[in-house]
Scaffold this motif. Structure first.
Motif, short mmCIF file in Angstrom:
data_model
loop_
_atom_site.label_atom_id
_atom_site.label_comp_id
_atom_site.label_asym_id
_atom_site.label_seq_id
_atom_site.Cartn_x
_atom_site.Cartn_y
_atom_site.Cartn_z
N VAL A 112 -11.43 57.95 14.24
CA VAL A 112 -10.68 57.36 15.61
C VAL A 112 -11.58 57.34 16.49
N GLN A 113 -11.75 55.72 17.07
CA GLN A 113 -12.38 55.47 18.09
C GLN A 113 -11.68 54.75 19.06
N TRP A 114 -11.81 55.55 20.45
CA TRP A 114 -10.99 54.87 21.28
C TRP A 114 -11.93 54.64 22.68
N SER A 115 -11.79 53.44 23.00
CA SER A 115 -12.59 52.62 24.12
C SER A 115 -11.64 52.23 25.29
N PRO A 116 -11.19 53.11 26.24
CA PRO A 116 -10.41 52.50 27.18
C PRO A 116 -11.11 51.91 28.24
N GLU A 117 -11.06 50.65 28.89
CA GLU A 117 -11.45 49.98 29.85
C GLU A 117 -10.99 49.59 31.02
N VAL A 118 -9.40 49.34 31.13
CA VAL A 118 -9.15 49.21 32.40
C VAL A 118 -7.81 49.81 32.80
N LEU A 119 -7.53 50.50 33.82
CA LEU A 119 -6.12 51.34 33.94
C LEU A 119 -5.38 50.21 34.85
N LYS A 120 -4.25 49.75 34.46
CA LYS A 120 -3.40 48.92 35.13
C LYS A 120 -2.16 49.83 35.93
N GLY A 121 -1.57 49.17 36.86
CA GLY A 121 -0.46 49.91 37.48
C GLY A 121 0.86 49.02 37.42
N MET A 122 1.85 49.37 38.04
CA MET A 122 3.11 48.67 37.81
C MET A 122 3.20 47.33 38.00
N ASP A 123 2.31 46.80 38.92
CA ASP A 123 2.23 45.52 39.25
C ASP A 123 1.26 44.79 38.60
N TYR A 124 0.65 45.24 37.67
CA TYR A 124 -0.45 44.88 36.57
C TYR A 124 -1.70 44.71 37.57
N THR A 125 -1.95 45.28 38.63
CA THR A 125 -3.08 45.27 39.38
C THR A 125 -4.08 46.29 38.56
N THR A 126 -5.17 46.04 38.69
CA THR A 126 -6.41 46.97 38.14
C THR A 126 -6.54 48.14 39.12
N LEU A 127 -6.45 49.38 38.55
CA LEU A 127 -6.68 50.39 39.14
C LEU A 127 -8.08 51.02 39.08
N ILE A 128 -8.52 50.99 37.82
CA ILE A 128 -9.71 51.61 37.41
C ILE A 128 -10.38 50.71 36.55
N GLU A 129 -11.78 50.57 36.42
CA GLU A 129 -12.53 49.84 35.42
C GLU A 129 -13.55 50.84 34.90
N GLY A 130 -13.82 50.50 33.55
CA GLY A 130 -15.00 51.64 33.17
C GLY A 130 -15.42 51.13 31.83
N ASP A 131 -16.32 52.08 31.40
CA ASP A 131 -16.76 51.67 29.86
C ASP A 131 -16.79 53.09 29.32
N TRP A 132 -15.66 53.66 28.91
CA TRP A 132 -15.68 55.17 28.28
C TRP A 132 -15.63 54.57 26.64
N ALA A 133 -16.00 55.66 26.09
CA ALA A 133 -16.01 55.50 24.26
C ALA A 133 -15.96 56.93 23.54
N TYR A 134 -15.17 57.12 22.66
CA TYR A 134 -14.99 58.41 22.12
C TYR A 134 -14.48 58.22 20.30
N GLN A 135 -15.16 58.89 20.02
CA GLN A 135 -14.99 59.19 18.37
C GLN A 135 -14.82 60.43 17.79
N LEU A 136 -13.77 60.53 17.24
CA LEU A 136 -13.57 61.90 16.45
C LEU A 136 -12.95 61.68 15.32
N GLU A 137 -12.74 62.76 14.33
CA GLU A 137 -12.22 62.83 13.08
C GLU A 137 -10.98 63.76 12.96
N LEU A 138 -10.00 63.36 12.54
CA LEU A 138 -8.69 63.97 12.49
C LEU A 138 -8.24 64.04 11.12
N SER A 139 -7.77 65.44 10.63
CA SER A 139 -7.35 65.71 9.21
C SER A 139 -5.69 65.84 9.74
N PRO A 140 -5.09 65.26 8.51
CA PRO A 140 -3.49 65.52 8.73
C PRO A 140 -2.89 66.68 8.51
#
Length: 329
Positions: free
Chosen positions: A182-210
């Motif tokens: 699994v790779q997750w790369s969040p970039e922009v956090l939005k609010g209720m009115d669709y405004t940008t609250l936070i921007e960044g360049d985070w990245a994660y990778q992990l292995e998950l067993s079912p």
């Protein structure tokens, strides 16, 4: 209310609400009628609202001091005590994976994979308070190299400098019995009115067993002479059970809805259906629900079709269909 009215809501005056199946589908249909460019963003936005069972919109939540020492999922349970969150708590894996961008750190806390659905919780430490209530991430989520759509997000402002949250995505219609990447790369956090609250360049990778899950083919027809549909597959994991269907419906004007109970008397409320246009006059889709007890052997479904006006989505007629029974094992 109109989409325009919805966007202008004052976030500070909103109370926690539940989204019904009909309200969710109504929102989705309206969003799919906007221009292609706008739709790409707004589908993400309103799906994040509609697919979450309860939306918590209070600006700051109160948690006991001991909560700081609890796993993130346990803190979320204090706000939204759903049985699915408890399953996450019982079977989740501790991750503790951090990344920092633009002064803010996100730590993936726990993850759970039941063979078809992935859920991940996290905590975010901010370098400065944000002006507004967080609602959803614009992100890239990949599983085994394939892009996956996040179905629901829950984000809570714990205090001015701390957010806690989780997201859930359906990985596969079939049960996967191997470890996934699994790779997750969040970039922009939005609010209720669709405004940008936070921007960044985070990245994660992990292995998950079912965890243990199973999938089986079905061939259970339902409907009537006019509406001929069929349940063709069942996927059952610890987190969710999905029933897949296909048949002849006009996607723009006909909504497939269900009342559901089981053989031991449980009634399942606010169960939504997700349907996709597969051809002219045909759809495929699925129902997703949480089955709380392994002793439950049969689901009893009462389907109906709501016919609406194509432009306004106002109801014209409800057509009841015969009851059907789905064996779970």
């Amino acid at each position: 209310m109109s989409e325009k009215d919805f966007i202008r809501i004052d976030i500070d005056k909103i109370e926690p609400v539940e989204i019904s199946d009909w309200e969710m589908k109504n929102i989705e249909k309206r969003i799919l009628r906007v221009s292609k460019k706008r739709a790409k963003n707004k589908i993400k936005w309103l799906s994040a609202i509609a697919m979450t069972a309860i939306i918590v919109t209070s600006s700051t939540i109160w948690l006991p001091a001991v909560a700081d020492r609890l796993p993130i999922i346990q803190q979320l349970i204090q706000v939204n005590n759903s049985p699915q969150l408890q399953v996450f708590s019982d079977y989740g894996t501790i991750i503790k994976q951090l990344d920092e961008s633009n002064g803010s750190t996100i730590e993936l806390a726990e993850a759970f994979f039941d063979g078809s659905i992935v859920s991940i919780s996290y905590e975010m430490k901010l370098d400065k308070p944000i002006n507004g209530n967080p609602l959803f991430w614009l992100e890239q989520l990949e599983v085994n190299g394939n892009t996956v759509t996040v179905q629901s997000q829950q984000i809570i402002k714990k205090d001015d400098y701390t957010l806690i949250g989780m997201f859930t995505a359906r990985v596969s219609d079939e049960v996967i019995d191997k470890t996934i990447s699994v790779q997750w790369s969040p970039e922009v956090l939005k609010g209720m009115d669709y405004t940008t609250l936070i921007e960044g360049d985070w990245a994660y990778q992990l292995e998950l067993s079912p965890t243990k899950a199973h999938s089986k083919k079905l061939n259970i027809p339902f409907g009537n002479e006019q509406y001929q549909l069929v349940f063709n597959q069942l996927t059952k994991g610890k987190y969710a059970t999905a029933l897949y269907f296909e048949g002849n419906l006009e996607w723009n004007t006909e909504f497939l809805m269900f009342e559901i109970k089981d053989n031991v008397g449980n009634v399942y409320e606010d169960i939504g259906t997700s349907s996709f246009k597969s051809d002219s006059g045909r759809v495929n889709g699925y129902i997703e629900l949480f089955v709380p007890d392994t002793a439950i052997q049969t689901l009893i479904l009462t389907p109906s079709i709501r016919i609406v006006d194509e432009k306004t989505l106002t109801k014209k007629e409800d057509i009841q269909l015969p009851i059907i029974k789905i064996p779970l094992e």
